[in-house]
Scaffold this motif. Structure first.
Motif, PDB file in Angstrom:
ATOM      1  N   GLU A  64       0.818  -1.206   0.000  1.00  0.00           N
ATOM      2  CA  GLU A  64       0.000   0.000   0.000  1.00  0.00           C
ATOM      3  C   GLU A  64       0.857   1.262   0.000  1.00  0.00           C
ATOM      4  N   GLY A  65       2.178   1.078   0.159  1.00  0.00           N
ATOM      5  CA  GLY A  65       3.081   2.224   0.165  1.00  0.00           C
ATOM      6  C   GLY A  65       3.404   2.755   1.542  1.00  0.00           C
ATOM      7  N   ASN A  66       2.847   2.148   2.586  1.00  0.00           N
ATOM      8  CA  ASN A  66       3.121   2.608   3.942  1.00  0.00           C
ATOM      9  C   ASN A  66       4.521   2.184   4.378  1.00  0.00           C
ATOM     10  N   VAL A  67       5.231   3.110   5.017  1.00  0.00           N
ATOM     11  CA  VAL A  67       6.597   2.860   5.480  1.00  0.00           C
ATOM     12  C   VAL A  67       6.652   3.102   6.986  1.00  0.00           C
ATOM     13  N   SER A  68       7.229   2.158   7.718  1.00  0.00           N
ATOM     14  CA  SER A  68       7.417   2.319   9.160  1.00  0.00           C
ATOM     15  C   SER A  68       8.846   1.943   9.499  1.00  0.00           C
ATOM     16  N   GLY A 134      -0.693  -3.755  10.729  1.00  0.00           N
ATOM     17  CA  GLY A 134      -1.239  -2.444  10.393  1.00  0.00           C
ATOM     18  C   GLY A 134      -1.980  -2.457   9.070  1.00  0.00           C
ATOM     19  N   LEU A 135      -1.427  -3.181   8.092  1.00  0.00           N
ATOM     20  CA  LEU A 135      -2.054  -3.262   6.768  1.00  0.00           C
ATOM     21  C   LEU A 135      -3.421  -3.935   6.853  1.00  0.00           C
ATOM     22  N   VAL A 136      -3.499  -5.101   7.511  1.00  0.00           N
ATOM     23  CA  VAL A 136      -4.782  -5.816   7.540  1.00  0.00           C
ATOM     24  C   VAL A 136      -5.807  -5.083   8.408  1.00  0.00           C
ATOM     25  N   ARG A 137      -5.341  -4.392   9.430  1.00  0.00           N
ATOM     26  CA  ARG A 137      -6.288  -3.610  10.240  1.00  0.00           C
ATOM     27  C   ARG A 137      -6.874  -2.471   9.409  1.00  0.00           C
TER      28      ARG A 137
END
Length: 211
Positions: A64-68, A134-137
């Motif tokens: 999704e492009g999210n970076v942590s 985090g993605l599935v939530r």
């Protein structure tokens, strides 16, 4: 063993899906899904590797492009200007390649209101699994369950704060930890091997999703 731990609660459980993180999570996830008689799919998430140790990471990137990332470790790395952006760019390109190789043109499954069992071959620091939770939530899952064969005790405790449940038969307290130590036969799977496993399960057209 892992499937046996999950079996009393999740065998043929309604609205439940096993999601594996490639590469090592695929053979483990397939075993778990067969033991539980549940549908199976893969979720593509990649760690941000340490510059001097690609087996270890300090963060993760999702499709999704999210970076942590871990701010403390990032400060210790003293990366040069632009190096973080280049690192994230490389990981995103690898995510795209893996998505083509392991998912082909299949749409991601609908997760809203479902329980997902997130499987990998083990956890070290747990950044990739945390990003996956985090993605599935964000997609509206009812419950996010972490299931891995091995992990250090500190990581299991961290996972319990973000997941709804954690299943891990081999929890280690030693100062040194390596996922491979829990296996009699462990090695880095090739993309072709993982794609072959998915083809056998009918999730990829033969040779169509390989790179």
């Amino acid at each position: 063993i892992l499937g046996g731990m999950l079996a009393p609660e999740y065998t043929r459980a309604s609205q439940t899906l096993v999601l594996a993180i490639p590469s090592g999570g695929v053979p483990v996830g397939l075993e778990v899904s067969e033991r539980l008689e549940l549908p199976f799919d893969v979720v593509i998430v990649r760690k941000l590797p340490l510059p001097d140790n690609t087996e270890a990471g300090f963060g993760a990137v999702t499709m999704e492009g999210n970076v942590s990332w871990d701010d403390e470790i990032l400060r210790e790395l003293h990366l040069r200007p632009g190096e973080m952006e280049r690192m994230i760019g490389r990981v995103r390109r690898e995510l795209e390649e893996r998505n083509r190789a392991f998912r082909g043109n299949r749409p991601f499954p609908e997760l809203a209101g479902r329980t997902v069992i997130l499987v990998d071959d083990g956890l070290a620091a747990g950044y990739t699994m945390s990003a996956t939770i985090g993605l599935v939530r964000s997609k509206g899952v009812l419950r996010a369950v972490v299931a891995v064969p091995t992990a250090p005790a500190r990581t299991v405790e961290n996972m319990r704060r973000s997941a709804d449940a954690v299943f891990c038969p081999n929890i280690r307290d030693s100062a040194y930890f390596a996922v491979a130590d829990a296996y009699e036969d462990w090695y880095d799977l090739t993309r072709a091997e993982v794609a072959g496993m998915l083809e056998e399960r009918g999730l990829l057209h033969p040779a169509g999703g390989r790179t």
